[in-house]
Motif scaffolding. Structure first.
Motif, PDB file in Angstrom:
ATOM      1  N   VAL A 233       0.855  -1.179   0.000  1.00 19.70           N
ATOM      2  CA  VAL A 233       0.000   0.000   0.000  1.00 19.70           C
ATOM      3  C   VAL A 233       0.895   1.235   0.000  1.00 19.70           C
ATOM      4  O   VAL A 233       1.753   1.384   0.871  1.00 19.70           O
ATOM      5  N   CYS A 234       0.707   2.127  -0.979  1.00 18.83           N
ATOM      6  CA  CYS A 234       1.484   3.366  -1.056  1.00 18.83           C
ATOM      7  C   CYS A 234       0.528   4.555  -0.971  1.00 18.83           C
ATOM      8  O   CYS A 234      -0.438   4.623  -1.725  1.00 18.83           O
ATOM      9  N   VAL A 235       0.826   5.484  -0.069  1.00 14.09           N
ATOM     10  CA  VAL A 235      -0.035   6.658   0.106  1.00 14.09           C
ATOM     11  C   VAL A 235       0.811   7.917   0.228  1.00 14.09           C
ATOM     12  O   VAL A 235       1.925   7.893   0.731  1.00 14.09           O
ATOM     13  N   GLY A 236       0.256   9.007  -0.250  1.00 15.64           N
ATOM     14  CA  GLY A 236       0.809  10.335  -0.013  1.00 15.64           C
ATOM     15  C   GLY A 236       0.026  10.987   1.113  1.00 15.64           C
ATOM     16  O   GLY A 236      -1.201  11.075   1.052  1.00 15.64           O
ATOM     17  N   GLU A 237       0.709  11.422   2.137  1.00 16.91           N
ATOM     18  CA  GLU A 237       0.024  11.912   3.329  1.00 16.91           C
ATOM     19  C   GLU A 237      -0.669  13.255   3.116  1.00 16.91           C
ATOM     20  O   GLU A 237      -1.466  13.678   3.950  1.00 16.91           O
ATOM     21  N   ALA A 238      -0.370  13.933   2.007  1.00 16.40           N
ATOM     22  CA  ALA A 238      -1.040  15.195   1.687  1.00 16.40           C
ATOM     23  C   ALA A 238      -1.996  15.037   0.507  1.00 16.40           C
ATOM     24  O   ALA A 238      -2.373  16.020  -0.137  1.00 16.40           O
ATOM     25  N   ASP A 239      -2.390  13.803   0.220  1.00 20.30           N
ATOM     26  CA  ASP A 239      -3.298  13.525  -0.894  1.00 20.30           C
ATOM     27  C   ASP A 239      -4.721  13.881  -0.491  1.00 20.30           C
ATOM     28  O   ASP A 239      -5.305  13.230   0.385  1.00 20.30           O
ATOM     29  N   ALA A 240      -5.292  14.903  -1.112  1.00 21.98           N
ATOM     30  CA  ALA A 240      -6.644  15.348  -0.765  1.00 21.98           C
ATOM     31  C   ALA A 240      -7.695  14.300  -1.097  1.00 21.98           C
ATOM     32  O   ALA A 240      -8.789  14.307  -0.513  1.00 21.98           O
ATOM     33  N   LEU A 241      -7.398  13.395  -2.015  1.00 23.36           N
ATOM     34  CA  LEU A 241      -8.360  12.361  -2.391  1.00 23.36           C
ATOM     35  C   LEU A 241      -8.398  11.209  -1.395  1.00 23.36           C
ATOM     36  O   LEU A 241      -9.360  10.434  -1.382  1.00 23.36           O
ATOM     37  N   THR A 242      -7.361  11.081  -0.578  1.00 20.82           N
ATOM     38  CA  THR A 242      -7.322  10.048   0.456  1.00 20.82           C
ATOM     39  C   THR A 242      -6.770  10.670   1.744  1.00 20.82           C
ATOM     40  O   THR A 242      -5.621  10.429   2.112  1.00 20.82           O
ATOM     41  N   PRO A 243      -7.564  11.468   2.445  1.00 21.69           N
ATOM     42  CA  PRO A 243      -7.087  12.124   3.663  1.00 21.69           C
ATOM     43  C   PRO A 243      -6.633  11.105   4.710  1.00 21.69           C
ATOM     44  O   PRO A 243      -7.199  10.009   4.805  1.00 21.69           O
ATOM     45  N   MET A 244      -5.622  11.462   5.458  1.00 20.07           N
ATOM     46  CA  MET A 244      -4.990  10.507   6.357  1.00 20.07           C
ATOM     47  C   MET A 244      -5.930   9.886   7.393  1.00 20.07           C
ATOM     48  O   MET A 244      -5.767   8.701   7.709  1.00 20.07           O
ATOM     49  N   PRO A 245      -6.913  10.589   7.947  1.00 18.83           N
ATOM     50  CA  PRO A 245      -7.827   9.874   8.846  1.00 18.83           C
ATOM     51  C   PRO A 245      -8.528   8.697   8.169  1.00 18.83           C
ATOM     52  O   PRO A 245      -8.776   7.665   8.798  1.00 18.83           O
ATOM     53  N   ALA A 246      -8.835   8.841   6.873  1.00 24.20           N
ATOM     54  CA  ALA A 246      -9.471   7.744   6.130  1.00 24.20           C
ATOM     55  C   ALA A 246      -8.479   6.624   5.843  1.00 24.20           C
ATOM     56  O   ALA A 246      -8.826   5.436   5.883  1.00 24.20           O
TER      57      ALA A 246
END
Length: 295
Positions: A233-246
C-alpha cells in the motif's frame, strides 16, 4: 451475512469474462516488445497494450496493469506506454526491462471506449443495481484470464498494479480473484465512510458507487480479503483524495488480516506528498514484485 469474496462479487454485479485475441501488432523497441492487441471481451472488441522483454524464453512473471482516471477519458490503456502526470514515467517499458509481461486494457468509458461517457454509463448501470465499477472489474478479470493463458506467462506469478482508479481496480480484483499472487496499489486506499464524514468523497467519480457496499464493508475490509497474499500500500500523506484519517481507519481494518502473515503487508507513506508516485514508491514497487513474483 458474512462479507467474503463471493458476497463482494454479488454486490459488484461481477461477471466472469473471457478475452479472446482478435488481432495483434508487434513493435520491437530493442530491449522490449510492444503488442498492440484487440481482444473480444464480453461481446465487445477492446483495445489493449502489452509489453514484454525482448528475447526472453519460457514462462515469465506478469503484471496486470489497471489504468487510472484523472479525468482524461481519451487515455485509457495508453497510460502503460505514455504515462501520466502523477507517474514518474511510463511503466510498460520499466516492467518489461525488469522481466515482466504487462497488460493494460481500456476500461469502459476510457480510451477507445470513451464514446460512452461516465455519467451516462454509471447511471444506467445503477438503475439495474449493477455499478459501473463492477463492469470495469469484470473486464479487468477477463484481461487477467487472457494474461494467465498466454504461452509466455507463468500463471502462478501474476501481480496487479495501479495508481488512483487503477489502484482500486488492482486491489478490488485481487480481493475477489486469487489468481493474483501479489498486488501493489498507489494513492487510493482509504475508508469510504470516513471520507464521507470528512466531505471528501465527492472527489471520486460516480464509477465507484456500489449500492449497499458500506452496509457490509469498506476499504480496509475489502483489502483484507487479499490476505495472506502479499500487498503493498502506497499513500501520499497530503493527498486530498485520500485524507490521512481515512487511510488510518482503513489500515486499522486491514492490519489484523495479516497478523498471521508477517512481512506480507507493506506500507509506504510519504509525508507532504499529494496524489502522485514518488521515487521511494517506485523503488518499493519494483522490490516488492521482484521479491514475490521473481523470488
Amino acid at each position: 451475512m458474512t462479507f467474503d469474496a463471493e458476497r463482494f462479487r454479488h454486490l459488484l454485479g461481477f461477471e466472469e469474462r473471457t478475452a479472446d485475441p482478435v488481432a495483434a501488432e508487434i513493435e520491437d523497441k530493442g530491449d522490449f516488445l510492444i503488442e498492440r492487441l484487440r481482444l473480444r471481451l464480453g461481446g465487445e472488441e477492446v483495445r489493449g497494450f502489452l509489453t514484454r522483454p525482448a528475447g526472453a524464453a519460457g514462462r515469465l512473471p506478469a503484471i496486470l496493469y489497471g489504468h487510472s482516471h484523472g479525468g482524461l477519458f481519451s487515455m485509457g490503456a495508453r497510460e502503460l506506454l505514455d504515462g501520466r502526470e502523477y507517474l514518474l514515467d511510463p511503466l510498460g517499458p520499466v516492467f518489461a526491462r525488469a522481466g515482466y509481461v504487462t497488460l493494460a486494457i481500456d476500461m469502459p468509458v476510457f480510451g477507445e471506449r470513451a464514446r460512452e461517457n461516465e455519467g451516462f454509463a454509471a447511471k444506467a448501470a445503477l438503475w439495474h443495481s449493477r455499478p459501473l465499477f463492477g463492469r470495469m472489474l469484470s473486464d479487468h478479470g477477463g484481461a487477467l484470464t487472457y494474461l494467465a493463458g498466454r504461452d509466455d506467462v507463468d500463471a502462478t506469478r501474476i501481480g496487479a498494479f495501479g495508481i488512483s482508479m487503477g489502484s482500486l481496480l488492482s486491489c478490488w480484483l485481487s480481493a475477489i480473484d486469487e489468481r493474483i499472487a501479489a498486488v501493489a496499489h498507489l494513492c487510493a486506499f482509504a475508508d469510504l465512510r470516513t471520507m464521507i464524514a470528512l466531505g471528501k468523497h465527492d472527489g471520486h467519480g460516480i464509477y465507484l458507487t456500489v449500492p449497499g457496499l458500506l452496509n457490509e464493508a469498506d476499504g480496509g475490509s475489502i483489502a483484507a480479503l487479499i490476505a495472506p497474499r502479499p500487498q503493498l500500500v502506497c499513500v501520499g500523506e497530503a493527498d486530498a483524495l485520500t485524507p490521512m484519517p481515512a487511510v488510518e481507519r482503513a489500515l486499522a481494518d486491514l492490519r489484523p488480516a495479516y497478523a498471521a502473515a508477517p512481512g506480507r503487508l507493506e506500507l509506504i507513506s510519504e509525508p507532504g506528498v499529494g496524489h502522485r508516485e514518488t521515487a521511494r514508491m517506485r523503488a518499493g514497487v519494483m522490490a516488492f514484485f521482484a521479491r514475490w513474483l521473481q523470488g
